[in-house]
Design a protein around this motif. Structure first.
Motif, mmCIF file in Angstrom:
data_model
loop_
_atom_site.group_PDB
_atom_site.id
_atom_site.type_symbol
_atom_site.label_atom_id
_atom_site.label_comp_id
_atom_site.label_asym_id
_atom_site.label_seq_id
_atom_site.Cartn_x
_atom_site.Cartn_y
_atom_site.Cartn_z
ATOM 1 N N GLY A 191 0.826 -1.197 0.000
ATOM 2 C CA GLY A 191 0.000 0.000 0.000
ATOM 3 C C GLY A 191 0.863 1.251 0.000
ATOM 4 O O GLY A 191 2.082 1.206 -0.155
ATOM 5 N N THR A 231 -3.485 4.241 -0.009
ATOM 6 C CA THR A 231 -3.971 2.937 -0.456
ATOM 7 C C THR A 231 -3.682 1.890 0.605
ATOM 8 O O THR A 231 -2.546 1.775 1.064
ATOM 9 N N GLN A 232 -4.707 1.139 0.989
ATOM 10 C CA GLN A 232 -4.537 0.088 1.982
ATOM 11 C C GLN A 232 -3.878 -1.143 1.355
ATOM 12 O O GLN A 232 -4.123 -1.459 0.192
#
Length: 344
Positions: free
Chosen positions: A67, A71-72
């Motif tokens: 990530g 963003t995970q």
């Protein structure tokens, strides 16, 4: 204890390495000293691709894994699924293109043409992720996926369950675990993920409450009975487990995670019982019984406004059908009117 030392200690024994390590890690007693296997997997898979695409796909896989600020990180299963969808497409592109930045919108459309159902959805979703990464980090000049969307199959009509469907559910869900799952879906409109994630801490028998997916609900009599029956069996089968999830399997009892999605599939779906169908029937039945009030559905089942309105509109349509075509809302499997949250 280090992971490598644990492996040496368990050599020649019948203890499962992965589950033992998981429990020790949960107790903060394990020191991780292994190589990162997923990164080795990403290196190996990227090396199998044509030269011009190798670096871009490798960077994309690591981006999915780690990530970034916005963003995970994605689950390991997502990396495997995305790469499986993208690899054959990239290999076809390599016959006429040298780099990812040379791929056009027409190339993308051609590569997914002929795919249907989940194959099409998986390919488009993975390609959107790949080019999102590539555009974000300057690997391409333009995103050819910009105007390509994942198509959605229109949902089928939701109607009250028939007597035959209810009878089949009752006959199939005889064991304690599947019966509990059906009860949670039928009484509380719980989905499969919420059922798998349910913890012992989410049960409050003294106050008569149950917390499902963060939503606190009153514990109906049928739910209480199904829970106590299953918990008695759970206690007798795995009296020393450290797993705090309500539902357990032979595998998950040796660790700390929830049962796998396949656990419920094996118990119910493969025998023709759909938890989604039972859940939808519960919500629709509540809408029919309470005048199709979307606010009531949102409050009771923690539904989104869009979903609640959808059920309310459908209920109103069913309620105004002419005589002879009126729906006949059925009680949920094994329930009575007194067990419905709306009757209290």
């Amino acid at each position: 204890m280090s992971h490598s030392h644990l492996r040496e200690q368990l050599a020649g024994t019948h203890l499962p390495m992965r589950r033992t390590a998981e429990i020790l890690a949960a107790l903060d007693l394990l020191v991780e000293d292994r190589q990162d296997t997923i990164r080795l997997w990403a290196d190996r898979r990227a090396d199998e691709l044509p030269d011009g695409f190798r670096a871009d796909v490798h960077g994309w896989l690591l981006w999915l894994l780690d990530g970034d600020a916005r963003t995970q990180p994605r689950a390991l299963g997502t990396l495997h699924s995305y790469f499986s969808s993208v690899r054959p497409i990239v290999e076809r592109w390599a016959t006429s293109r040298s780099h990812l930045r040379e791929v056009t919108r027409e190339d993308v459309i051609s590569s997914v043409d002929g795919l249907r159902g989940s194959q099409y959805t998986g390919a488009v979703t993975a390609l959107r992720s790949l080019f999102r990464y590539a555009k974000k980090y300057g690997r391409v000049f333009a995103n050819p996926m910009r105007s390509i969307r994942v198509g959605r199959r229109p949902p089928g009509p939701v109607l009250p369950m028939s007597d035959a469907e209810i009878s089949h559910v009752q006959q199939t869900a005889q064991a304690a675990a599947p019966r509990l799952a059906v009860t949670l879906a039928a009484v509380h409109a719980a989905g499969g993920e919420a059922i798998r994630s349910l913890l012992l801490e989410d049960l409050d028998f003294s106050q008569g409450r149950i917390t499902l997916d963060g939503s606190v609900q009153s514990m109906a009599d049928l739910t209480r009975t199904a829970l106590r029956t299953w918990l008695d069996e759970r206690r007798s089968r795995w009296p020393h487990t450290l797993n705090r999830h309500v539902l357990l399997s032979r595998v998950s009892a040796n660790g700390t995670g929830p049962v796998s999605p396949y656990f419920l599939k094996r118990q119910l779906t493969l025998h023709g019982v759909s938890l989604d169908r039972v859940r939808a029937d519960r919500v629709l039945g509540e809408a029919l019984a309470t005048g199709a009030d979307p606010i009531h559905l949102t409050t009771l089942f923690d539904l989104s406004e869009t979903t609640a309105v959808k059920y309310a509109i459908l209920a109103r349509q069913l309620l105004v059908e002419p005589p002879g075509q009126e729906p006949n809302p059925k009680p949920q499997p094994g329930t009575t009117a007194g067990n419905s949250p709306s009757s209290r």
